[in-house]
Structure formats: C-alpha cells, structure tokens
Design a protein around this motif. Structure first.
Motif, short mmCIF file in Angstrom:
data_model
loop_
_atom_site.label_atom_id
_atom_site.label_comp_id
_atom_site.label_asym_id
_atom_site.label_seq_id
_atom_site.Cartn_x
_atom_site.Cartn_y
_atom_site.Cartn_z
N SER A 201 124.99 -22.50 11.56
CA SER A 201 124.29 -21.40 12.22
C SER A 201 123.06 -21.94 12.93
O SER A 201 122.08 -22.32 12.29
CB SER A 201 123.87 -20.32 11.22
N CYS A 202 123.10 -21.92 14.24
CA CYS A 202 121.94 -22.33 15.03
C CYS A 202 120.74 -21.46 14.71
O CYS A 202 119.63 -21.97 14.49
CB CYS A 202 122.27 -22.20 16.52
N ALA A 203 120.93 -20.16 14.68
CA ALA A 203 119.80 -19.25 14.45
C ALA A 203 119.14 -19.51 13.10
O ALA A 203 117.91 -19.50 12.99
CB ALA A 203 120.27 -17.80 14.54
N LEU A 204 119.93 -19.77 12.08
CA LEU A 204 119.36 -20.03 10.76
C LEU A 204 118.57 -21.32 10.77
O LEU A 204 117.47 -21.39 10.19
CB LEU A 204 120.47 -20.08 9.71
N MET A 205 119.08 -22.36 11.42
CA MET A 205 118.34 -23.62 11.47
C MET A 205 117.07 -23.49 12.29
O MET A 205 116.04 -24.10 11.97
CB MET A 205 119.24 -24.74 11.99
N MET A 206 117.09 -22.66 13.33
CA MET A 206 115.86 -22.43 14.09
C MET A 206 114.84 -21.66 13.25
O MET A 206 113.63 -21.91 13.33
CB MET A 206 116.17 -21.69 15.39
N ALA A 207 115.32 -20.73 12.43
CA ALA A 207 114.43 -20.02 11.51
C ALA A 207 113.82 -20.99 10.50
O ALA A 207 112.63 -20.90 10.16
CB ALA A 207 115.17 -18.90 10.80
N TYR A 208 114.64 -21.91 10.02
CA TYR A 208 114.14 -22.92 9.09
C TYR A 208 113.11 -23.82 9.76
O TYR A 208 112.13 -24.25 9.13
CB TYR A 208 115.29 -23.76 8.55
N ALA A 209 113.31 -24.14 11.04
CA ALA A 209 112.32 -24.93 11.76
C ALA A 209 111.02 -24.16 11.92
O ALA A 209 109.92 -24.71 11.76
CB ALA A 209 112.86 -25.35 13.12
N ALA A 210 111.11 -22.87 12.22
CA ALA A 210 109.91 -22.05 12.37
C ALA A 210 109.14 -21.94 11.06
O ALA A 210 107.91 -21.79 11.07
CB ALA A 210 110.29 -20.66 12.88
N SER A 211 109.84 -22.03 9.95
CA SER A 211 109.17 -21.91 8.65
C SER A 211 108.81 -23.26 8.05
O SER A 211 108.38 -23.34 6.90
CB SER A 211 110.06 -21.14 7.67
N GLY A 212 109.00 -24.34 8.83
CA GLY A 212 108.61 -25.66 8.37
C GLY A 212 109.58 -26.33 7.44
O GLY A 212 109.30 -27.44 6.94
N ARG A 213 110.72 -25.74 7.20
CA ARG A 213 111.71 -26.35 6.31
C ARG A 213 112.44 -27.51 7.01
O ARG A 213 112.86 -28.46 6.36
CB ARG A 213 112.71 -25.30 5.84
N LEU A 214 112.61 -27.39 8.33
CA LEU A 214 113.14 -28.46 9.16
C LEU A 214 112.06 -28.87 10.14
O LEU A 214 111.19 -28.06 10.50
CB LEU A 214 114.38 -28.00 9.93
N ILE A 215 112.13 -30.10 10.61
CA ILE A 215 111.12 -30.55 11.58
C ILE A 215 111.45 -30.09 12.99
O ILE A 215 110.58 -30.11 13.88
CB ILE A 215 110.97 -32.08 11.56
N GLY A 216 112.69 -29.65 13.20
CA GLY A 216 113.08 -29.17 14.52
C GLY A 216 114.57 -28.87 14.56
O GLY A 216 115.27 -28.97 13.54
N TYR A 217 115.05 -28.50 15.74
CA TYR A 217 116.47 -28.22 15.93
C TYR A 217 116.85 -28.60 17.35
O TYR A 217 116.12 -28.30 18.31
CB TYR A 217 116.78 -26.74 15.71
N PHE A 218 118.02 -29.23 17.49
CA PHE A 218 118.51 -29.65 18.81
C PHE A 218 119.98 -29.30 18.94
O PHE A 218 120.78 -29.54 18.04
CB PHE A 218 118.33 -31.16 19.00
N GLU A 219 120.33 -28.74 20.10
CA GLU A 219 121.73 -28.53 20.45
C GLU A 219 121.87 -28.74 21.96
O GLU A 219 121.12 -28.15 22.74
CB GLU A 219 122.21 -27.13 20.06
#
Length: 275
Positions: A201-219
């Motif tokens: 899920s792109c949207a979920l990974m972007m939410a995780y990036a916004a919350s600092g759980r991931l350092i970013g997201y790329f597609e």
C-alpha cells in the motif's frame, strides 16, 4: 506554504475547509467500517483482474468508493470527485475529492492487513486535506493545510535521521514502468547499507513516512488517488515531497512520487533522480 494557504482560503474560505475536514474524518471512519465488513468475509467476494493479474478490484472497492462519494455529497453537493474505481466527476466548484477506496486491494483480497482508505481534497491545483485510515489497526492519519498532521489526534512528524542507513525506506512499483526505474535505486540504497520495505500500500507507507516510521517513500510512477493524501500528510508533518502536483496532466497520467524526511531529502532525490 503561506501563499498556497491564502490562495485556497480565497477560493472557498477557511471555514469551508475546516468543515470539509471534520466531515471527511467521519466519512472515512464510516467507510472503514464498511470495508472491514467485507474484509471479514473476503472469501465470499467476487474479485476481478484489471490489465495485470496482480492489479485486482473487488466489490468492496466499488462499494467503499460509493459510500464516500454519497456521504460527502450529502453535505457538500457541489464538490467533484476523482476515484480509482468510478473515475472523474467534476463538480460545480473548485473542490475535487481524490479517493482510493482500498489502497492495497491485492493485500485485502489475500487476507493481509496492509490496506487503507485514502481520501484527499484538492482546491484548484492545491492539495489541502489528506486522510489515510488503516482499519485493522484503527489508525487514522489526518492532515489539513496549515494545521499539521496527526494520527488518532496526536501530532506526528517526519523522520529527522540524516543518513539513509539510519532508518527504513518505503518503495513501491507497478508494471506501468520497467524494472530499471526502481532496481538501480534499491541497489544504491543497499550499497549505502540502507534497508527498504514494500507492504503493498503506497498510501500506508506514505503515512508511515509522515509519522517518522519510515525515512521516506519512492515509487517511479503512481496515480494521484494513491498518493494525494500522503502528500498533504508529509508536507504538514514537516517532510519533503517532490513536485508531483506540478507534473503535466498529473490527474490523468500520474507521475513519480518521492517523499522524505528533511535531512535525507537531497540525497534521496539524487539517488532516485526525482526532483
């Protein structure tokens, strides 16, 4: 940011934005209840394939989008919609709701919990509201222009790590582009001792990036309904986003997406070639 907010306020008024934000939160939670009812009986669903066998749609996707459109129209009848399942329906004003009823349908139909409901509001060319709801964990990521970003009402912030090997990077891929659009970046990331995930899920990974759980997201290529809410979340959480909204015909054709914590944005932009 201030100029964008002023332009949006001039277009429909700050009170109208706030009213839509509060209403959309209730609508997304209701859509989550509908989606979870389908998810609990997923074995009964009729699943159809799109162009690619792994790109699937179910009755749940269609019904959840219909619920979102119906509930928003009940209060804001002049607004328009762009949805993954039902296409575009221009309204009578500058408001366009961008909807992915179930982002991560392949996960949904295969009984994996990494799927979300993603809803964003654009006013003219500006994305002003972003909501990503993960029903399995009951996490609602929410952002409104100039108001910051939250998860279940608590403020969130993008990662502050200053090296790509200090956290986990989210990546996504579709068959709309060749593997060469992503593989060199992954090789470079691994060579730098970084790590990545892809959860469907792109949207979920972007939410995780916004919350600092991931350092970013790329597609390398993404459709607007997959990422529009995440763009608002990342921006309001203090993160960086590429010029997705400036791409030509982006609502019709999509574009690459890159979001990142502010201290790794430059290096990730260089690694991906996305500005």
């Amino acid at each position: 940011m201030a100029e964008a907010k002023d332009a949006v306020t001039a277009a429909i008024g700050s009170g109208d934005i706030a009213a839509r934000f509060e209403h959309a939160i209730a609508v997304v939670r209701e859509a989550g209840r509908v989606a979870m009812d389908y998810y609990r009986r997923v074995d009964e669903l009729v699943v159809e394939s799109k162009a690619n066998p792994l790109d699937v749609v179910s009755i749940a996707d269609k019904e959840v989008e219909a619920v979102i459109r119906r509930e928003i129209a009940a209060k804001f009848p002049d607004d328009g919609y762009l949805g993954e399942e039902m296409g575009i329906d221009r309204g009578k004003n500058d408001c366009l709701w961008v909807i992915d009823p179930i982002d991560g349908t392949a996960c949904f139909v295969n009984k994996m919990p990494t799927w979300v409901i993603s809803v964003a509001l654009m006013v003219g060319n500006e994305a002003v509201i972003g909501l990503i709801y993960e029903p399995n964990g009951d996490e609602l990521f929410a952002a409104c222009i100039g108001k910051g970003a939250t998860v279940n009402g608590k403020p969130i912030a993008a990662s502050q790590v200053d090296n790509v090997n200090a956290g986990v990077m989210g990546v996504g891929m579709s068959h709309r582009v060749e593997s060469a659009a992503l593989v060199p970046f992954i090789a470079d990331l691994l060579d730098r001792e970084g790590m990545f995930i892809r959860n469907g899920s792109c949207a979920l990974m972007m939410a995780y990036a916004a919350s600092g759980r991931l350092i970013g997201y790329f597609e390398p290529h993404i459709n607007p309904w997959d990422c529009m809410a995440g763009i608002v979340l990342m921006r309001e959480a203090g993160g960086w986003c590429n010029g997705f909204l400036d791409a030509p015909n982006v609502l019709e054709d999509g574009a690459p997406i890159l979001v990142a914590g502010p201290k790794v944005a430059d290096v990730l932009s260089e690694m991906t070639g996305v500005k």
